[in-house]
Scaffold this motif. Structure first.
Motif, PDB file in Angstrom:
ATOM      1  N   THR A   7       0.841  -1.196   0.000  1.00 43.27           N
ATOM      2  CA  THR A   7       0.000   0.000   0.000  1.00 43.27           C
ATOM      3  C   THR A   7       0.876   1.247   0.000  1.00 43.27           C
ATOM      4  O   THR A   7       1.694   1.445   0.901  1.00 43.27           O
ATOM      5  N   LEU A   8       0.687   2.092  -1.012  1.00 43.07           N
ATOM      6  CA  LEU A   8       1.459   3.333  -1.128  1.00 43.07           C
ATOM      7  C   LEU A   8       0.623   4.507  -0.621  1.00 43.07           C
ATOM      8  O   LEU A   8      -0.477   4.760  -1.120  1.00 43.07           O
ATOM      9  N   VAL A   9       1.148   5.206   0.368  1.00 43.71           N
ATOM     10  CA  VAL A   9       0.476   6.359   0.955  1.00 43.71           C
ATOM     11  C   VAL A   9       1.265   7.611   0.595  1.00 43.71           C
ATOM     12  O   VAL A   9       2.460   7.701   0.888  1.00 43.71           O
ATOM     13  N   THR A  10       0.599   8.574  -0.047  1.00 39.94           N
ATOM     14  CA  THR A  10       1.255   9.837  -0.375  1.00 39.94           C
ATOM     15  C   THR A  10       0.851  10.873   0.669  1.00 39.94           C
ATOM     16  O   THR A  10      -0.333  11.139   0.867  1.00 39.94           O
ATOM     17  N   VAL A  11       1.851  11.445   1.331  1.00 38.68           N
ATOM     18  CA  VAL A  11       1.624  12.403   2.413  1.00 38.68           C
ATOM     19  C   VAL A  11       2.036  13.791   1.934  1.00 38.68           C
ATOM     20  O   VAL A  11       3.229  14.070   1.786  1.00 38.68           O
ATOM     21  N   PHE A  12       1.064  14.639   1.688  1.00 37.62           N
ATOM     22  CA  PHE A  12       1.343  16.020   1.287  1.00 37.62           C
ATOM     23  C   PHE A  12       1.643  16.837   2.539  1.00 37.62           C
ATOM     24  O   PHE A  12       0.857  16.858   3.477  1.00 37.62           O
ATOM     25  N   VAL A  35       6.466  11.111   0.245  1.00 36.06           N
ATOM     26  CA  VAL A  35       6.317  12.405   0.902  1.00 36.06           C
ATOM     27  C   VAL A  35       6.356  13.491  -0.169  1.00 36.06           C
ATOM     28  O   VAL A  35       7.378  13.695  -0.830  1.00 36.06           O
ATOM     29  N   ALA A  36       5.226  14.175  -0.356  1.00 37.20           N
ATOM     30  CA  ALA A  36       5.106  15.198  -1.397  1.00 37.20           C
ATOM     31  C   ALA A  36       5.260  16.576  -0.759  1.00 37.20           C
ATOM     32  O   ALA A  36       4.419  17.014   0.020  1.00 37.20           O
ATOM     33  N   VAL A  37       6.368  17.256  -1.101  1.00 37.09           N
ATOM     34  CA  VAL A  37       6.693  18.545  -0.491  1.00 37.09           C
ATOM     35  C   VAL A  37       7.256  19.491  -1.547  1.00 37.09           C
ATOM     36  O   VAL A  37       7.711  19.072  -2.604  1.00 37.09           O
ATOM     37  N   ARG A  38       7.254  20.774  -1.236  1.00 41.37           N
ATOM     38  CA  ARG A  38       7.792  21.772  -2.175  1.00 41.37           C
ATOM     39  C   ARG A  38       9.300  21.635  -2.335  1.00 41.37           C
ATOM     40  O   ARG A  38       9.841  21.863  -3.411  1.00 41.37           O
ATOM     41  N   ALA A  78      -4.230   9.146   0.013  1.00 40.57           N
ATOM     42  CA  ALA A  78      -3.658  10.495   0.081  1.00 40.57           C
ATOM     43  C   ALA A  78      -3.927  11.064   1.464  1.00 40.57           C
ATOM     44  O   ALA A  78      -5.028  10.927   2.000  1.00 40.57           O
ATOM     45  N   ILE A  79      -2.899  11.684   2.038  1.00 40.60           N
ATOM     46  CA  ILE A  79      -3.049  12.398   3.306  1.00 40.60           C
ATOM     47  C   ILE A  79      -2.644  13.844   3.068  1.00 40.60           C
ATOM     48  O   ILE A  79      -1.526  14.105   2.610  1.00 40.60           O
ATOM     49  N   ASN A  80      -3.539  14.775   3.350  1.00 39.88           N
ATOM     50  CA  ASN A  80      -3.218  16.188   3.165  1.00 39.88           C
ATOM     51  C   ASN A  80      -3.022  16.873   4.512  1.00 39.88           C
ATOM     52  O   ASN A  80      -3.959  17.028   5.291  1.00 39.88           O
TER      53      ASN A  80
END
Length: 321
Positions: A7-12, A35-38, A78-80
């Motif tokens: 399971t792939l979880v993308t954490v913004f 981990v999605a970050v600027r 997705a986690i925002n």
């Protein structure tokens, strides 16, 4: 026992204060984490929280939908967590917490991913505070795109890297007098580790889909009571001077341009005019930490573990024979 490794979880916003605790909680449960970050080059501190290859940082900016869509490719959840306490430059409340949340939700919907969205107690479309209005707009946009999304509204979050208890402890070390805005306003400080556990539980499927949870600690405390706990912990004794909201608003007109711990915006003053506690409706519906089976830690139990550094003689100032 079923593993979560597939399971792939993308954490913004996963590199921030709450983010690092969420990433750690997910890593302990064997999820793969994107981990999605600027600024992914600044997210290296997350790598030791998991196994080799378990945590991977990618570039994404909520103001650019293409980057958000790219970050969501192949994701299952997705986690925002993205949010700001004060505006600066292109980082505006509506852009980040309103339309930004919508962008994440739309990207999640496009790949059929589940979603967990972190908002805040006090989110209200009719609030005089722009922060609270943007949080409400974000919630509405998330549920429009992903109706089964789980929304968490924490009260003020505290922990080792917070901008709350550390800020006041720093100010108490620097000044003999501390102006206190909203001295009698009630808050329900919640430990960052408890919020992270709740989010990980939601990823596990233990939270109600489409529900909005309100997360607070075990006690409702006024700002004055919170300050006394911080001062007692740090062995500081500045004079606390309660400020009327009118005077605080005038002061904030100047302090909104101040650096670091001295910054205070008119919008933050408006937020302090109303209590920030878990509602009776959330309690009766079981939409709380306790409803998830989590017994929250108190402010008094946690802050000594990290605020000791603000004492005049450090960690062992209170050591007894």
């Amino acid at each position: 026992m079923t593993s979560n490794i597939d399971t792939l979880v993308t954490v913004f916003g996963g590199s921030g204060f709450l983010g690092r605790h969420v990433v750690s909680a997910l890593a302990r449960r064997d999820y793969r984490i994107r981990v999605a970050v600027r600024r992914p080059e600044l997210a290296g501190h997350l790598q030791p929280l998991g196994r080799v290859g378990q945590i991977h940082a990618v570039q994404a900016n909520l103001r650019y939908p293409e980057s958000v869509a790219a970050a969501m490719r192949g994701s299952h959840v997705a986690i925002n967590l993205v949010g700001i306490l004060a505006e600066g430059g292109a980082q505006k409340f509506d852009a980040v917490q309103g339309s930004g949340a919508a962008t994440v939700a739309q990207a999640a919907a496009s790949v059929g991913a589940r979603m967990v969205h972190v908002s805040a107690i006090g989110a209200d479309a009719n609030s005089p505070a722009r922060y609270a209005r943007s949080k409400a707009a974000g919630e509405q946009a998330v549920l429009a795109a992903v109706p089964q999304a789980t929304i968490f509204r924490p009260s003020v979050v505290f922990g080792p890297e917070d901008q709350f208890t550390n800020r006041f402890a720093m100010l108490a070390r620097m000044s003999p007098v501390l102006p206190l805005v909203g001295a009698d306003t009630k808050l329900q400080p919640v430990y960052v580790g408890d919020v992270a556990t709740a989010i990980a539980d939601a990823v596990d499927g233990l939270a109600k889909p489409g529900a909005t949870y309100e997360l607070g600690g075990p006690e409702e405390l006024t700002m004055r009571e919170i300050m006394r706990i911080i001062l007692q912990t740090t062995d500081r004794n500045p004079l606390l001077v309660p400020l009327p909201f009118g005077l605080a608003s005038l002061q904030a007109m100047l302090l909104q341009f101040a650096p670091g711990a001295f910054k205070l915006t008119p919008d933050q003053v408006r937020m302090l005019e109303v209590d920030n506690v878990v509602s009776e409706a959330a309690k009766s519906a079981g939409l709380t930490l306790q409803g998830l089976g989590i017994q929250p830690d108190s402010l008094q139990a946690i802050v000594p573990s990290y605020l000791w550094r603000f004492r005049k003689t450090g960690q062992f100032a209170r050591k007894t024979a």
